[in-house]
Design a protein around this motif. Structure first.
Motif, PDB file in Angstrom:
ATOM      1  N   THR A  81      -7.524  -0.987   1.581  1.00  0.00           N
ATOM      2  CA  THR A  81      -7.624  -1.310   0.143  1.00  0.00           C
ATOM      3  C   THR A  81      -8.129  -0.134  -0.692  1.00  0.00           C
ATOM      4  N   TRP A  82      -7.920   1.090  -0.216  1.00  0.00           N
ATOM      5  CA  TRP A  82      -8.414   2.249  -0.964  1.00  0.00           C
ATOM      6  C   TRP A  82      -7.794   2.335  -2.362  1.00  0.00           C
ATOM      7  N   PHE A  83      -6.543   1.916  -2.506  1.00  0.00           N
ATOM      8  CA  PHE A  83      -5.832   2.062  -3.780  1.00  0.00           C
ATOM      9  C   PHE A  83      -5.539   0.711  -4.435  1.00  0.00           C
ATOM     10  N   VAL A  84      -6.417  -0.253  -4.199  1.00  0.00           N
ATOM     11  CA  VAL A  84      -6.166  -1.593  -4.734  1.00  0.00           C
ATOM     12  C   VAL A  84      -6.175  -1.587  -6.260  1.00  0.00           C
ATOM     13  N   GLU A  85      -6.946  -0.697  -6.878  1.00  0.00           N
ATOM     14  CA  GLU A  85      -6.967  -0.631  -8.342  1.00  0.00           C
ATOM     15  C   GLU A  85      -5.632  -0.139  -8.911  1.00  0.00           C
ATOM     16  N   GLU A  86      -4.833   0.505  -8.064  1.00  0.00           N
ATOM     17  CA  GLU A  86      -3.505   0.958  -8.481  1.00  0.00           C
ATOM     18  C   GLU A  86      -2.425  -0.046  -8.081  1.00  0.00           C
ATOM     19  N   GLY A  87      -2.847  -1.224  -7.592  1.00  0.00           N
ATOM     20  CA  GLY A  87      -1.889  -2.252  -7.191  1.00  0.00           C
ATOM     21  C   GLY A  87      -1.285  -2.021  -5.826  1.00  0.00           C
ATOM     22  N   SER A 137       2.789  -2.825  -2.908  1.00  0.00           N
ATOM     23  CA  SER A 137       2.684  -1.872  -4.018  1.00  0.00           C
ATOM     24  C   SER A 137       3.231  -2.496  -5.292  1.00  0.00           C
ATOM     25  N   LYS A 138       2.946  -1.852  -6.405  1.00  0.00           N
ATOM     26  CA  LYS A 138       3.417  -2.295  -7.723  1.00  0.00           C
ATOM     27  C   LYS A 138       2.996  -3.742  -8.016  1.00  0.00           C
ATOM     28  N   ALA A 139       1.772  -4.059  -7.622  1.00  0.00           N
ATOM     29  CA  ALA A 139       1.228  -5.391  -7.887  1.00  0.00           C
ATOM     30  C   ALA A 139       0.207  -5.304  -9.006  1.00  0.00           C
ATOM     31  N   ASP A 140      -0.011  -6.414  -9.681  1.00  0.00           N
ATOM     32  CA  ASP A 140      -1.112  -6.486 -10.634  1.00  0.00           C
ATOM     33  C   ASP A 140      -2.424  -6.396  -9.850  1.00  0.00           C
ATOM     34  N   ALA A 141      -3.309  -5.498 -10.265  1.00  0.00           N
ATOM     35  CA  ALA A 141      -4.510  -5.213  -9.480  1.00  0.00           C
ATOM     36  C   ALA A 141      -5.371  -6.459  -9.267  1.00  0.00           C
ATOM     37  N   ASN A 142      -5.580  -7.245 -10.317  1.00  0.00           N
ATOM     38  CA  ASN A 142      -6.426  -8.437 -10.185  1.00  0.00           C
ATOM     39  C   ASN A 142      -5.778  -9.489  -9.295  1.00  0.00           C
ATOM     40  N   SER A 143      -4.460  -9.688  -9.471  1.00  0.00           N
ATOM     41  CA  SER A 143      -3.755 -10.660  -8.625  1.00  0.00           C
ATOM     42  C   SER A 143      -3.782 -10.221  -7.165  1.00  0.00           C
ATOM     43  N   LEU A 144      -3.665  -8.913  -6.941  1.00  0.00           N
ATOM     44  CA  LEU A 144      -3.692  -8.395  -5.569  1.00  0.00           C
ATOM     45  C   LEU A 144      -5.054  -8.639  -4.925  1.00  0.00           C
ATOM     46  N   LYS A 145      -6.109  -8.414  -5.672  1.00  0.00           N
ATOM     47  CA  LYS A 145      -7.465  -8.646  -5.133  1.00  0.00           C
ATOM     48  C   LYS A 145      -7.642 -10.111  -4.736  1.00  0.00           C
ATOM     49  N   ASN A 146      -7.186 -11.023  -5.607  1.00  0.00           N
ATOM     50  CA  ASN A 146      -7.302 -12.457  -5.307  1.00  0.00           C
ATOM     51  C   ASN A 146      -6.492 -12.832  -4.069  1.00  0.00           C
ATOM     52  N   PHE A 147      -5.302 -12.253  -3.960  1.00  0.00           N
ATOM     53  CA  PHE A 147      -4.435 -12.549  -2.812  1.00  0.00           C
ATOM     54  C   PHE A 147      -5.078 -12.062  -1.515  1.00  0.00           C
ATOM     55  N   LEU A 148      -5.634 -10.861  -1.531  1.00  0.00           N
ATOM     56  CA  LEU A 148      -6.265 -10.319  -0.331  1.00  0.00           C
ATOM     57  C   LEU A 148      -7.505 -11.122   0.058  1.00  0.00           C
ATOM     58  N   SER A 149      -8.231 -11.602  -0.953  1.00  0.00           N
ATOM     59  CA  SER A 149      -9.401 -12.440  -0.668  1.00  0.00           C
ATOM     60  C   SER A 149      -8.987 -13.719   0.047  1.00  0.00           C
ATOM     61  N   ALA A 150      -7.894 -14.346  -0.443  1.00  0.00           N
ATOM     62  CA  ALA A 150      -7.394 -15.564   0.190  1.00  0.00           C
ATOM     63  C   ALA A 150      -6.925 -15.285   1.621  1.00  0.00           C
ATOM     64  N   ALA A 151      -6.251 -14.142   1.827  1.00  0.00           N
ATOM     65  CA  ALA A 151      -5.780 -13.783   3.168  1.00  0.00           C
ATOM     66  C   ALA A 151      -6.965 -13.540   4.104  1.00  0.00           C
TER      67      ALA A 151
END
Length: 421
Positions: A71-77, A93-107
């Protein structure tokens, strides 16, 4: 829990077979949800990846099956989920940063075996074709019947043209397109620009040709457009002037001001150091500002303006004797290049200093001076010049200010000597 992004599933066994991954993601919809496991008839939490080629989706078990999150580049999606079985890396890649964080938390919670009731699960069903289409980068609308009234503009747009739609104002939905680089609203009925156009942080081209604009606001000149705007087309509008702050748009390369009612160009137009193409034909320009000499253009078009014929004896006197103390102090600040700002002196004095005029002698004058016009060949500032008039001329009058009677007298003497020769 769903996530739209680009996905590449990389098999970690490929290098052992002398093979490489494609290295390019595909647009996909990722979902985390429950699915009945055929072996033990229990509901197990899976991650499902649906693409345009596989809309039914591929499922990957999550519980105790994630080896590592990158998750080094999670702020870049961007992020990568490494699975144990199968031995694949799911590169996002090319994800919304906040949505990506939520998705990874759920995973992460699913991997730990958290209670399913505490997870934001989705139904694992095939996706619609439009959900996995490549993001739309360009959209052109040239008819009012094609204009979207209920649906939003695609969030991924980089170029948007909306012409001949009789828009009387800028649609606020356009101003949420954060990736927008070119906005073309030509041939409409727009009278005023919202200051929020300045919030489009990537905007480099703004085309407003043939509208009903009567002003270009100071707020736009002081917005993020200072750092991004390279092309501005304000031709065929109703502009009579441009604000002094207009020259803060220092990234401008191409400026079109034709067919307006401009009586003057911005005083500090010479500060547009990157400007290469300037057209201000068919306006009401009588002369050019003295700062015009500082421009370095490739193409210049000033045809059809009522330029005055310069006469050294025609002048406007704004001198008093002796000079007011405020004028003397302001000149001293400018000539000595002393630092100033609203934290040191009143704001109105700062504004005066911003429009200081430079005399031929090299000294500065503020509100008291003698003003006249001198002729300048426009080839001095531009490689290519469109003829100024039907007579084939390329000369135009430029304002000149003198800080004292002695400087003006010296100018007259020089003009007289040139006339005698």
């Amino acid at each position: 829990m769903k996530l739209q992004c680009d996905v590449e599933v990389v098999n970690r066994m490929l290098p052992s077979f002398g093979m490489k991954s494609r290295g390019k993601g595909t647009r996909a919809v990722l979902s985390i949800g429950k699915h009945a496991d055929k072996t033990n008839q229990r509901n197990t939490i899976y991650m499902m990846i649906c693409t345009a080629k596989d809309r039914a989706g591929s499922k990957y078990k999550l519980k105790d099956n994630i080896e590592k999150f990158f998750t080094w580049f999670v702020e870049e999606g961007k992020a990568t989920v490494r699975l144990k079985e199968p031995a694949v890396d799911i590169c996002l890649s090319k994800a919304d940063a906040n949505s990506l964080k939520n998705f990874l938390s759920a995973a992460r919670l699913a991997d730990r075996g958290s209670d399913a009731s505490s997870l934001p699960l989705s139904t694992l069903t095939p996706v619609r074709a439009r959900d996995v289409e490549q993001p739309k980068k360009k959209l052109t609308i040239v008819s009012k019947k094609d204009y979207p009234l209920t649906s939003c503009f695609p969030y991924s747009l980089e170029q948007l043209q909306v012409s001949y739609c009789k828009l009387s104002r800028v649609d606020m939905r356009m101003l949420s397109l954060k990736a927008l680089r070119k906005l073309d609203l030509s041939n409409n009925h727009i009278k005023k620009l919202p200051a929020t156009i300045g919030d489009l942080a990537c905007l480099s081209e703004l085309v407003l040709h043939n509208n009903h604009l009567e002003a270009f606001s100071e707020a736009l000149c002081l917005s993020t457009l200072q750092r991004t705007l390279q092309l501005l087309d304000l031709s065929q509008n109703r502009l009579q002037s441009l604000p002094a702050q207009f020259c803060q748009l220092k990234e401008l390369v191409n400026l079109k001001l034709d067919d307006n009612k401009l009586v003057c160009l911005p005083f500090h137009v010479g500060r547009l150091s990157k400007l290469r193409f300037l057209s201000a034909a068919h306006n009401q320009l009588a002369m050019l500002p003295s700062d015009f000499r500082k421009l370095s253009l490739e193409n210049l078009d000033l045809f059809g303006n009522p330029f005055v014929q310069p006469n050294p004896l025609d002048h406007m006197m704004k001198l008093t004797f002796p000079l007011p103390l405020q004028e003397m102090a302001s000149r001293a600040v400018a000539n000595l290049r002393l630092p100033y700002g609203p934290h040191l002196i009143p704001a109105h004095l700062c504004r005066d200093l911003e429009v200081a005029k430079l005399c031929d002698c090299g000294r500065v004058c503020i509100n008291f001076y003698i003003k006249t016009a001198v002729s300048m060949n426009l080839h001095q500032v531009s490689h290519t010049v469109v003829l100024v008039d039907d007579m084939g001329g390329t000369d135009a009058p430029v304002q000149q200010h003198y800080c004292s009677l002695s400087c003006y007298s010296e100018f007259l003497d020089n003009s007289l000597q040139r006339g005698i020769r």
